[in-house]
Design a protein around this motif. Structure first.
Motif, PDB file in Angstrom:
ATOM      1  N   TYR A  28      93.066  19.423 -24.160  1.00  0.00           N
ATOM      2  CA  TYR A  28      94.394  19.341 -23.551  1.00  0.00           C
ATOM      3  C   TYR A  28      94.703  20.576 -22.717  1.00  0.00           C
ATOM      4  N   VAL A 226     108.007  28.924 -26.949  1.00  0.00           N
ATOM      5  CA  VAL A 226     107.581  28.325 -25.684  1.00  0.00           C
ATOM      6  C   VAL A 226     106.621  27.177 -25.972  1.00  0.00           C
ATOM      7  N   GLN A 229     108.385  24.192 -27.641  1.00  0.00           N
ATOM      8  CA  GLN A 229     109.176  23.404 -26.701  1.00  0.00           C
ATOM      9  C   GLN A 229     108.305  22.589 -25.759  1.00  0.00           C
ATOM     10  N   PHE A 231     105.609  21.176 -26.531  1.00  0.00           N
ATOM     11  CA  PHE A 231     105.151  19.993 -27.257  1.00  0.00           C
ATOM     12  C   PHE A 231     106.285  19.021 -27.551  1.00  0.00           C
ATOM     13  N   THR A 232     107.486  19.524 -27.803  1.00  0.00           N
ATOM     14  CA  THR A 232     108.574  18.631 -28.205  1.00  0.00           C
ATOM     15  C   THR A 232     109.413  18.222 -27.004  1.00  0.00           C
ATOM     16  N   GLY A 234     109.769  19.367 -24.028  1.00  0.00           N
ATOM     17  CA  GLY A 234     109.137  19.366 -22.714  1.00  0.00           C
ATOM     18  C   GLY A 234     108.115  18.259 -22.538  1.00  0.00           C
ATOM     19  N   SER A 235     107.722  17.651 -23.630  1.00  0.00           N
ATOM     20  CA  SER A 235     106.596  16.702 -23.698  1.00  0.00           C
ATOM     21  C   SER A 235     105.473  17.036 -22.706  1.00  0.00           C
ATOM     22  N   ASN A 236     105.072  18.296 -22.706  1.00  0.00           N
ATOM     23  CA  ASN A 236     103.950  18.720 -21.876  1.00  0.00           C
ATOM     24  C   ASN A 236     102.880  19.334 -22.787  1.00  0.00           C
ATOM     25  N   TRP A 237     102.083  18.441 -23.380  1.00  0.00           N
ATOM     26  CA  TRP A 237     101.074  18.904 -24.347  1.00  0.00           C
ATOM     27  C   TRP A 237     100.035  19.784 -23.681  1.00  0.00           C
TER      28      TRP A 237
ATOM     29  N   LYS B   3     103.719  13.322 -34.492  1.00  0.00           N
ATOM     30  CA  LYS B   3     103.093  13.344 -33.178  1.00  0.00           C
ATOM     31  C   LYS B   3     101.590  13.460 -33.290  1.00  0.00           C
ATOM     32  N   GLU B  74     113.342  12.575 -26.927  1.00  0.00           N
ATOM     33  CA  GLU B  74     112.056  13.147 -26.534  1.00  0.00           C
ATOM     34  C   GLU B  74     111.031  13.028 -27.664  1.00  0.00           C
ATOM     35  N   ASP B 347     111.273  15.979 -15.041  1.00  0.00           N
ATOM     36  CA  ASP B 347     111.244  16.317 -16.472  1.00  0.00           C
ATOM     37  C   ASP B 347     110.657  17.709 -16.652  1.00  0.00           C
ATOM     38  N   GLN B 348     109.537  17.904 -15.964  1.00  0.00           N
ATOM     39  CA  GLN B 348     108.822  19.164 -16.113  1.00  0.00           C
ATOM     40  C   GLN B 348     109.606  20.328 -15.500  1.00  0.00           C
ATOM     41  N   ALA B 351     112.315  21.339 -17.766  1.00  0.00           N
ATOM     42  CA  ALA B 351     111.779  22.115 -18.887  1.00  0.00           C
ATOM     43  C   ALA B 351     111.541  23.558 -18.452  1.00  0.00           C
ATOM     44  N   THR B 355     113.307  27.018 -19.893  1.00  0.00           N
ATOM     45  CA  THR B 355     112.566  28.192 -20.346  1.00  0.00           C
ATOM     46  C   THR B 355     113.124  29.456 -19.679  1.00  0.00           C
TER      47      THR B 355
END
Lengths: 269, 363
Positions: A28, A226, A229, A231-232, A234-237, B3, B74, B347-348, B351, B355
């Motif tokens: 990933y 960071v 967030q 992973f949760t 932001g859903s950006n694994w 997850k 989410e 979305d990104q 995020a 941050t």
């Protein structure tokens, strides 16, 4: 054959719970949404926010590790000096809170330290000015020290009690005073315990996101936050995994530095 | 944890994707026979139903309910997307439903099986078109507004009538914000006069800068803890969903709620049926049951989020109906905007902005 069968569950364990998850993080971390290879997720550590979070985590982890060491070493010395029965009672009392979930204990501190919390009510009752500790870096350091102190005390204590009294007496016979004996004999001999304690405090302190969320009010961003967030919400694994890889490298480097100070190379915790 | 499990299952699913597809198609016909499969798997927000409703449903239909909960949209999305755990009926919010529709994760509801849809007010079916343009996929369950919750002992009604209060230095360290980027950006975007659904990066960066400037005044960014902090008077003013207010007022009667004059977010949570649902008819029976006026009334009185069910509204006490926090009048709804799904890139970007806010200095 017998030995191999015996080892099988552990091999399955290691593959299933260490190697495969690690491989997935690497996968990933080094790909983007479409599955194409990229170094962007790892390079993302260079952005101002992420590197700031990394340095802040490093700083807070170092401070709490140092405070833990300064608190734990004298305690371990005291425990060594008193009788076995009394010292095991004290060690028992010391690790008793660890029987409770650390999340619950951290939430208790939230209630104690908050503006309308027990600490401030007490200060008010005594006619003293109230303090705002909650939601500051101070509260996070406090939480880390509180949570991780037993992990520093136990390894140091375990090493100290194994240092024979004869070595200390020999040093004294040869003319060393108390201070010299400590710095030239006791402390060097206890290094494996110190190194092990530092690792066991530094690594969780460096990666925590629970303590900073609960005692920092979500206002202080550590590298753990960071990643969490990413992973949760932001859903950006991919980003989360990339940053996890960077964090792992940082921890490996710090362990390599520590290993140099471990004379016997005996511990790899 | 879920997850990770979902991820593993996703991998397995990916490996058997073709086989899985053909299986599902083959068995679908059989599942349309009512009562053949006596289960419905429900995935809802935590604490978002009167649990005796579940027992009543089981007793009246003979369908067994398997009930799971999620904490936010989410968290729910990847579980449905991975398809490892199959649910028959889910209750996400507006913009998330749009995302699920866009990505083909939900299927059309057969409204012949949901006659009680007639009780859902026309105005609510219309606002649902913001995320479900033809009213094909979703049945509204609750709605509400985002607003300011404040303690009347310290804050006047006039002050709380505008989002500016969240930037008032007088309330330094007495302000609490949601740990959720779109909710927390709402006051800033409204004050700047931008749409809540803007995709203009410059506008969003301007709003983010406002949140960074605000940060030294903020006591904390949290979600459910806002309730306790307001009740204990640890903070005097904060963001809140309208549905939370009644429960908080029960504990501390000095708390009031306002939807600021600049406008705010209007949200709808609605039931949808995932594409991979195994018990579609039972899911429709579930939705139909929840649309029955007496059931909707029970649920409203328990969760206190406004109900779009006209039949239930007729059954409610005047005391509830006259409460404008819970049932906002049209003028309030008119100045509010529903969140839309803005696409993966946005979305990104959101995020990243969040941050920036979280990483900025606290003093």
């Amino acid at each position: 054959m017998g030995k191999k069968t015996f080892a099988l569950p552990y091999i399955v364990w290691m593959i299933g719970f260490t190697i495969i998850p690690l491989a997935m993080i690497v996968y990933y971390g080094l790909t983007d949404n479409s599955g194409a290879f990229t170094l962007d997720n790892v390079a993302a550590i260079m952005t101002a926010e992420h590197s700031q979070a990394l340095w802040l985590s490093l700083g807070l982890a170092l401070i709490s590790t140092l405070i833990c060491l300064l608190l734990a070493y004298p305690l371990a010395m005291i425990l060594k000096s008193i009788s076995k029965n009394r010292s095991s009672l004290i060690v028992f009392i010391f690790i008793l809170p660890m029987w409770m979930n650390s999340l619950l204990r951290t939430m208790a501190w939230q209630t104690i330290l908050s503006n309308q919390g027990i600490l401030n009510l007490l200060l008010e009752f005594l006619g003293l000015p109230t303090v705002q500790i909650i939601n500051t870096t101070g509260a996070i350091i406090f939480g880390m020290v509180y949570d991780f102190l037993p992990f520093m005390v136990l390894p140091i204590y375990n090493v100290l009690i194994k240092i024979g009294q004869d070595k200390v007496e020999a040093a004294r016979d040869l003319g060393a005073n108390g201070v010299q004996t400590f710095f030239r004999v006791t402390f060097p001999l206890s290094m494996p315990g110190v190194v092990s304690g530092i690792t066991m405090v530094f690594v969780p302190a460096m990666t925590t996101f629970v303590i900073s969320t609960l005692l920092g009010g979500g206002k202080i961003l550590l590298i753990g936050n960071v990643i969490e967030q990413a992973f949760t919400s932001g859903s950006n694994w991919h980003l989360g995994s990339g940053l996890s890889l960077v964090l792992m490298v940082f921890i490996l480097i710090s362990m390599a530095i520590l290993a140099k100070y471990d004379p016997e190379g005996s511990n790899v915790v | 944890m879920k997850k990770r499990i979902a991820l593993l299952l996703a991998l397995v699913l990916a490996l058997t994707a073709l086989a899985g597809c053909s299986n599902a198609e083959g068995s679908q016909e059989g599942e349309f026979t009512p009562g053949e499969n006596g289960v419905v798997k429900v995935y809802n927000w935590g604490d978002y139903i009167d649990e005796s409703v579940i027992d009543m449903f089981e007793a009246e239909t003979g369908i067994e309910v398997v009930y799971d909960v999620f904490q936010n949209n989410e968290e729910m999305y990847p579980i449905i997307e991975a398809g490892g755990t199959v649910y028959d009926v889910v209750c996400p919010s507006d913009y998330m439903i749009a995302k699920m529709i866009e990505n083909g994760l939900v299927q059309e509801i057969n409204f012949d099986n949901v006659p009680n849809i007639e009780y859902i007010g026309d105005i609510h079916m219309e606002s649902a078109r913001a995320f479900d343009p033809e009213n094909k996929y979703a049945v509204p369950y609750t709605y509400g507004t985002l607003g300011i919750m404040y303690n009347t002992n310290y804050v006047t009604d006039e002050e709380a009538a505008t989002w500016n209060i969240l930037w008032d230095e007088k309330y330094s360290q007495k302000i609490v914000m949601y740990e959720s980027v779109r909710d927390s950006l709402t006051p800033a975007l409204e004050l700047l006069g931008y749409s809540l659904n803007t995709t203009d990066r410059a506008e969003l960066e301007e709003a983010t800068q406002m949140l960074i400037d605000q940060k030294p005044l903020v006591y904390a960014y949290v979600m459910d803890q806002i309730k306790d902090q307001m009740i204990n008077e640890e903070v005097y003013v904060g963001l809140a969903y309208s549905g939370e207010v009644l429960a908080i007022q029960e504990e501390n009667p000095d708390i009031a709620f306002s939807v600021p004059e600049e406008g705010s977010n209007y949200f709808v949570d609605a039931w949808v049926i995932p594409s991979n649902a195994e018990n579609k008819e039972n899911a429709e029976a579930w939705i139909n049951f929840l649309c029955r006026p007496d059931i909707a009334q029970m649920n409203f009185e328990y969760i206190t989020y406004s109900t779009p069910n006209d039949g239930a509204v007729e059954l409610l006490d005047e005391e509830y109906l006259s409460n404008e926090d819970v049932f906002p009048d049209d003028a309030v709804i008119e100045r509010c905007e529903v969140f839309e799904y803005l696409g993966e890139d946005m979305d990104q970007f959101y995020a990243e902005l969040w941050t920036q806010v979280k990483a900025s200095s606290t003093n």
